[in-house]
Design a protein around this motif. Sequence first.
Motif, PDB file in Angstrom:
ATOM      1  N   ALA A 121       0.812  -1.221   0.000  1.00  0.00           N
ATOM      2  CA  ALA A 121       0.000   0.000   0.000  1.00  0.00           C
ATOM      3  C   ALA A 121       0.840   1.263   0.000  1.00  0.00           C
ATOM      4  O   ALA A 121       0.418   2.286  -0.539  1.00  0.00           O
ATOM      5  CB  ALA A 121      -0.925   0.009   1.212  1.00  0.00           C
ATOM      6  N   TYR A 122       2.024   1.210   0.598  1.00  0.00           N
ATOM      7  CA  TYR A 122       2.820   2.435   0.725  1.00  0.00           C
ATOM      8  C   TYR A 122       4.246   2.072   1.127  1.00  0.00           C
ATOM      9  O   TYR A 122       4.471   1.108   1.859  1.00  0.00           O
ATOM     10  CB  TYR A 122       2.204   3.340   1.796  1.00  0.00           C
ATOM     11  CG  TYR A 122       3.013   4.578   2.115  1.00  0.00           C
ATOM     12  CD1 TYR A 122       2.952   5.711   1.305  1.00  0.00           C
ATOM     13  CD2 TYR A 122       3.844   4.610   3.237  1.00  0.00           C
ATOM     14  CE1 TYR A 122       3.691   6.839   1.598  1.00  0.00           C
ATOM     15  CE2 TYR A 122       4.587   5.740   3.542  1.00  0.00           C
ATOM     16  CZ  TYR A 122       4.515   6.864   2.716  1.00  0.00           C
ATOM     17  OH  TYR A 122       5.257   7.968   3.004  1.00  0.00           O
ATOM     18  N   SER A 123       5.212   2.871   0.655  1.00  0.00           N
ATOM     19  CA  SER A 123       6.602   2.727   1.085  1.00  0.00           C
ATOM     20  C   SER A 123       7.149   4.075   1.519  1.00  0.00           C
ATOM     21  O   SER A 123       7.025   5.068   0.788  1.00  0.00           O
ATOM     22  CB  SER A 123       7.479   2.179  -0.046  1.00  0.00           C
ATOM     23  OG  SER A 123       7.268   0.799  -0.206  1.00  0.00           O
ATOM     24  N   GLY A 124       7.703   4.112   2.717  1.00  0.00           N
ATOM     25  CA  GLY A 124       8.436   5.271   3.178  1.00  0.00           C
ATOM     26  C   GLY A 124       9.906   5.065   2.902  1.00  0.00           C
ATOM     27  O   GLY A 124      10.303   4.197   2.118  1.00  0.00           O
ATOM     28  N   LYS A 125      10.735   5.861   3.568  1.00  0.00           N
ATOM     29  CA  LYS A 125      12.178   5.725   3.351  1.00  0.00           C
ATOM     30  C   LYS A 125      12.685   4.366   3.821  1.00  0.00           C
ATOM     31  O   LYS A 125      13.590   3.801   3.232  1.00  0.00           O
ATOM     32  CB  LYS A 125      12.924   6.851   4.075  1.00  0.00           C
ATOM     33  CG  LYS A 125      12.679   8.253   3.516  1.00  0.00           C
ATOM     34  CD  LYS A 125      13.607   9.247   4.185  1.00  0.00           C
ATOM     35  CE  LYS A 125      13.359  10.669   3.682  1.00  0.00           C
ATOM     36  NZ  LYS A 125      12.156  11.253   4.293  1.00  0.00           N
ATOM     37  N   VAL A 126      12.093   3.864   4.903  1.00  0.00           N
ATOM     38  CA  VAL A 126      12.587   2.617   5.501  1.00  0.00           C
ATOM     39  C   VAL A 126      11.505   1.546   5.562  1.00  0.00           C
ATOM     40  O   VAL A 126      11.778   0.374   5.327  1.00  0.00           O
ATOM     41  CB  VAL A 126      13.154   2.884   6.913  1.00  0.00           C
ATOM     42  CG1 VAL A 126      13.529   1.576   7.606  1.00  0.00           C
ATOM     43  CG2 VAL A 126      14.384   3.799   6.828  1.00  0.00           C
ATOM     44  N   ARG A 127      10.258   1.931   5.847  1.00  0.00           N
ATOM     45  CA  ARG A 127       9.216   0.946   6.077  1.00  0.00           C
ATOM     46  C   ARG A 127       8.252   0.812   4.897  1.00  0.00           C
ATOM     47  O   ARG A 127       7.979   1.781   4.191  1.00  0.00           O
ATOM     48  CB  ARG A 127       8.430   1.314   7.337  1.00  0.00           C
ATOM     49  CG  ARG A 127       9.188   0.918   8.589  1.00  0.00           C
ATOM     50  CD  ARG A 127       8.555   1.468   9.849  1.00  0.00           C
ATOM     51  NE  ARG A 127       9.330   1.017  10.992  1.00  0.00           N
ATOM     52  CZ  ARG A 127      10.513   1.511  11.321  1.00  0.00           C
ATOM     53  NH1 ARG A 127      11.032   2.485  10.615  1.00  0.00           N
ATOM     54  NH2 ARG A 127      11.184   1.039  12.352  1.00  0.00           N
ATOM     55  N   ASP A 128       7.751  -0.405   4.727  1.00  0.00           N
ATOM     56  CA  ASP A 128       6.745  -0.713   3.721  1.00  0.00           C
ATOM     57  C   ASP A 128       5.469  -1.123   4.448  1.00  0.00           C
ATOM     58  O   ASP A 128       5.518  -1.878   5.424  1.00  0.00           O
ATOM     59  CB  ASP A 128       7.207  -1.861   2.817  1.00  0.00           C
ATOM     60  CG  ASP A 128       8.545  -1.562   2.155  1.00  0.00           C
ATOM     61  OD1 ASP A 128       8.693  -0.451   1.617  1.00  0.00           O
ATOM     62  OD2 ASP A 128       9.433  -2.434   2.193  1.00  0.00           O
ATOM     63  N   LEU A 129       4.332  -0.635   3.978  1.00  0.00           N
ATOM     64  CA  LEU A 129       3.050  -0.956   4.585  1.00  0.00           C
ATOM     65  C   LEU A 129       2.229  -1.824   3.635  1.00  0.00           C
ATOM     66  O   LEU A 129       2.169  -1.551   2.437  1.00  0.00           O
ATOM     67  CB  LEU A 129       2.272   0.321   4.904  1.00  0.00           C
ATOM     68  CG  LEU A 129       2.946   1.331   5.828  1.00  0.00           C
ATOM     69  CD1 LEU A 129       2.000   2.494   6.107  1.00  0.00           C
ATOM     70  CD2 LEU A 129       3.409   0.684   7.127  1.00  0.00           C
ATOM     71  N   TYR A 130       1.597  -2.840   4.199  1.00  0.00           N
ATOM     72  CA  TYR A 130       0.738  -3.754   3.440  1.00  0.00           C
ATOM     73  C   TYR A 130      -0.625  -3.795   4.104  1.00  0.00           C
ATOM     74  O   TYR A 130      -0.741  -3.678   5.329  1.00  0.00           O
ATOM     75  CB  TYR A 130       1.323  -5.167   3.425  1.00  0.00           C
ATOM     76  CG  TYR A 130       2.680  -5.288   2.781  1.00  0.00           C
ATOM     77  CD1 TYR A 130       2.819  -5.751   1.477  1.00  0.00           C
ATOM     78  CD2 TYR A 130       3.838  -4.955   3.488  1.00  0.00           C
ATOM     79  CE1 TYR A 130       4.064  -5.873   0.887  1.00  0.00           C
ATOM     80  CE2 TYR A 130       5.092  -5.079   2.905  1.00  0.00           C
ATOM     81  CZ  TYR A 130       5.193  -5.531   1.608  1.00  0.00           C
ATOM     82  OH  TYR A 130       6.436  -5.646   1.025  1.00  0.00           O
ATOM     83  N   ILE A 131      -1.652  -3.982   3.298  1.00  0.00           N
ATOM     84  CA  ILE A 131      -3.006  -4.137   3.811  1.00  0.00           C
ATOM     85  C   ILE A 131      -3.587  -5.441   3.275  1.00  0.00           C
ATOM     86  O   ILE A 131      -3.059  -6.023   2.329  1.00  0.00           O
ATOM     87  CB  ILE A 131      -3.903  -2.947   3.414  1.00  0.00           C
ATOM     88  CG1 ILE A 131      -3.950  -2.796   1.882  1.00  0.00           C
ATOM     89  CG2 ILE A 131      -3.416  -1.661   4.071  1.00  0.00           C
ATOM     90  CD1 ILE A 131      -4.873  -1.690   1.399  1.00  0.00           C
ATOM     91  N   ASP A 132      -4.677  -5.890   3.878  1.00  0.00           N
ATOM     92  CA  ASP A 132      -5.329  -7.110   3.405  1.00  0.00           C
ATOM     93  C   ASP A 132      -5.713  -6.962   1.932  1.00  0.00           C
ATOM     94  O   ASP A 132      -6.176  -5.893   1.509  1.00  0.00           O
ATOM     95  CB  ASP A 132      -6.590  -7.376   4.225  1.00  0.00           C
ATOM     96  CG  ASP A 132      -6.277  -7.633   5.681  1.00  0.00           C
ATOM     97  OD1 ASP A 132      -5.833  -8.738   6.001  1.00  0.00           O
ATOM     98  OD2 ASP A 132      -6.475  -6.705   6.490  1.00  0.00           O
ATOM     99  N   THR A 133      -5.551  -8.015   1.175  1.00  0.00           N
ATOM    100  CA  THR A 133      -5.853  -7.933  -0.258  1.00  0.00           C
ATOM    101  C   THR A 133      -7.318  -7.597  -0.516  1.00  0.00           C
ATOM    102  O   THR A 133      -7.650  -7.042  -1.565  1.00  0.00           O
ATOM    103  CB  THR A 133      -5.503  -9.261  -0.953  1.00  0.00           C
ATOM    104  OG1 THR A 133      -6.108 -10.352  -0.232  1.00  0.00           O
ATOM    105  CG2 THR A 133      -3.994  -9.469  -1.004  1.00  0.00           C
ATOM    106  N   ALA A 134      -8.190  -7.901   0.433  1.00  0.00           N
ATOM    107  CA  ALA A 134      -9.610  -7.597   0.244  1.00  0.00           C
ATOM    108  C   ALA A 134      -9.955  -6.151   0.589  1.00  0.00           C
ATOM    109  O   ALA A 134     -11.072  -5.699   0.323  1.00  0.00           O
ATOM    110  CB  ALA A 134     -10.458  -8.535   1.102  1.00  0.00           C
ATOM    111  N   THR A 135      -8.998  -5.426   1.159  1.00  0.00           N
ATOM    112  CA  THR A 135      -9.238  -4.034   1.552  1.00  0.00           C
ATOM    113  C   THR A 135      -8.948  -3.107   0.383  1.00  0.00           C
ATOM    114  O   THR A 135      -7.968  -3.293  -0.341  1.00  0.00           O
ATOM    115  CB  THR A 135      -8.355  -3.656   2.754  1.00  0.00           C
ATOM    116  OG1 THR A 135      -8.626  -4.563   3.823  1.00  0.00           O
ATOM    117  CG2 THR A 135      -8.635  -2.237   3.217  1.00  0.00           C
ATOM    118  N   ARG A 136      -9.786  -2.095   0.232  1.00  0.00           N
ATOM    119  CA  ARG A 136      -9.661  -1.214  -0.942  1.00  0.00           C
ATOM    120  C   ARG A 136      -8.359  -0.404  -0.918  1.00  0.00           C
ATOM    121  O   ARG A 136      -7.610  -0.380  -1.883  1.00  0.00           O
ATOM    122  CB  ARG A 136     -10.864  -0.272  -1.017  1.00  0.00           C
ATOM    123  CG  ARG A 136     -10.853   0.621  -2.265  1.00  0.00           C
ATOM    124  CD  ARG A 136     -12.118   1.467  -2.382  1.00  0.00           C
ATOM    125  NE  ARG A 136     -12.194   2.491  -1.338  1.00  0.00           N
ATOM    126  CZ  ARG A 136     -12.983   2.430  -0.263  1.00  0.00           C
ATOM    127  NH1 ARG A 136     -13.777   1.383  -0.108  1.00  0.00           N
ATOM    128  NH2 ARG A 136     -13.009   3.392   0.639  1.00  0.00           N
TER     129      ARG A 136
END
Length: 309
Positions: free
Chosen positions: A23-38
């Motif tokens: 869902a998003y990448s910062g300088k260091v961290r990557d964020l993931y959400i459930d595949t069923a979430t918009r």
Amino acid sequence: MRAVLNNGHVDALDLTSDGWKHAYSGKVRDLYIDTATRDLASATRVLMVASDRVSAFDHVLSPGIPGKGELLTTLSLWWFDRLRGLPNHLIADHELHGERVDDLIPDAVAGRAMLARTLDMFPIECVVRGYLSGSGWLEYQRTQSVCGVPLPAGLSDGDRLPEPIYTPAYKAPMGEHDENISFERTVDLVGAETAEALRTLSLDVFSRASAIAEERGLILADTKFEFGANRDSGVITLADEVLTSDSSRYWDAAAYGSGNRTDSFDKQIVRNWLTANWDRTGAPPELPGDIVEQTAARYRELIERLTGG
């Protein structure tokens, strides 16, 4: 695992087969959400993955620091455990199905990921300084204050402050510079009650963490916290990483006592090398192998000193 390209460099893994989408990448961290979430805005939980990327002077550098993501995650979890009584964003990373336990964190990111509830984040980095160093020292030389907080005359780089000070920063949108702001500006951003609560919480956590670090022969010179509001209860909640080598400046107490005020347990080695080898125009140069290894060793040493592991 297939890498996902973001802003021209590899940021994240493809975890869709495990039920997560990038869902998003910062300088260091990557964020993931459930595949069923918009999208991230509608997500109720997020998988936070700490990468081995290292950033300095608002640039992501190459190569990364081997093992850094796991070290940052381990240290954050260790600190969250010691700050009991303070609400944080962590949620259970496993589910029970009868007698079966299902781990919700994919094997590909095991050891460097946390499962967290999504919060309404405040656009403020809650910085606390117990010592005069870094950008605070630079500002003090110009104004004898830091973020509007007046300080005594005659202080030197690395001096302990009479008492810790709260010096917030505005979290700028991705690609822009964060901006040091006054407390009054935080009132404008989040309201007087929330601004006061953030300051009080930040100073309290800093005091608790400083005492723990001191027991282990370490000085917590400064750190930053991030908070958000629980979307159901409105309770102010500690989020993101906490008291890691990326968000905090730690010194060896014995070295400090002997006059060494520059040897910190963070990426200062990287900053020093860049300052000597780059004029901050264009793309930063690739980090030499010895600088990468020295930085990794400092990260490892800090976690060993703190946790005893």
